[in-house]
Write a protein that holds these residues in place. Structure first.
Motif, PDB file in Angstrom:
ATOM      1  N   CYS A  73       0.826  -1.225   0.000  1.00 34.10           N
ATOM      2  CA  CYS A  73       0.000   0.000   0.000  1.00 34.10           C
ATOM      3  C   CYS A  73       0.853   1.265   0.000  1.00 34.10           C
ATOM      4  N   SER A  74       1.845   1.345   0.879  1.00 38.77           N
ATOM      5  CA  SER A  74       2.671   2.549   0.918  1.00 38.77           C
ATOM      6  C   SER A  74       3.550   2.653  -0.328  1.00 38.77           C
ATOM      7  N   GLU A 105       1.438   4.151  -3.069  1.00 37.33           N
ATOM      8  CA  GLU A 105       1.312   5.596  -2.841  1.00 37.33           C
ATOM      9  C   GLU A 105       2.540   6.345  -3.361  1.00 37.33           C
ATOM     10  N   GLN A 113       3.005   9.338  -6.555  1.00 36.68           N
ATOM     11  CA  GLN A 113       3.498  10.693  -6.317  1.00 36.68           C
ATOM     12  C   GLN A 113       4.396  11.141  -7.477  1.00 36.68           C
TER      13      GLN A 113
END
Length: 81
Positions: free
Chosen positions: A25-26, A29, A33
């Motif tokens: 999940c991170s 992300e 970006q």
């Protein structure tokens, strides 16, 4: 600790991206970006596939195996299973 191999897909680029991490999940992300890397070229990455491993070395080995295929068809077969 668990480690993962993941495959992302971008509709706008019509490309797959293969990576490995301990936190999917991170990591997704971060791919979404703005940055100078390959995944920074698009903002529509979606998670298509994950595989779980018990060690970092196993996950990296699998990541490189998938990357060596250089075959969209073989990657897409993973989604069918």
């Amino acid at each position: 600790m668990k480690y993962y191999v993941y495959i992302l897909y971008s509709t706008s680029l019509n490309k797959y991206y293969v990576g490995s991490t301990k936190d999917v999940c991170s990591r997704l992300e971060k791919h979404l970006q703005s940055h100078k890397g390959f995944t920074g070229k698009a903002k529509d990455w979606v998670l298509k596939h994950t595989e779980t491993f018990s060690s970092k070395s196993e996950s990296i080995k699998r990541e490189f195996q998938i990357k060596k295929w250089k075959s969209r068809k073989m990657i897409e077969r993973l989604f069918e299973n």
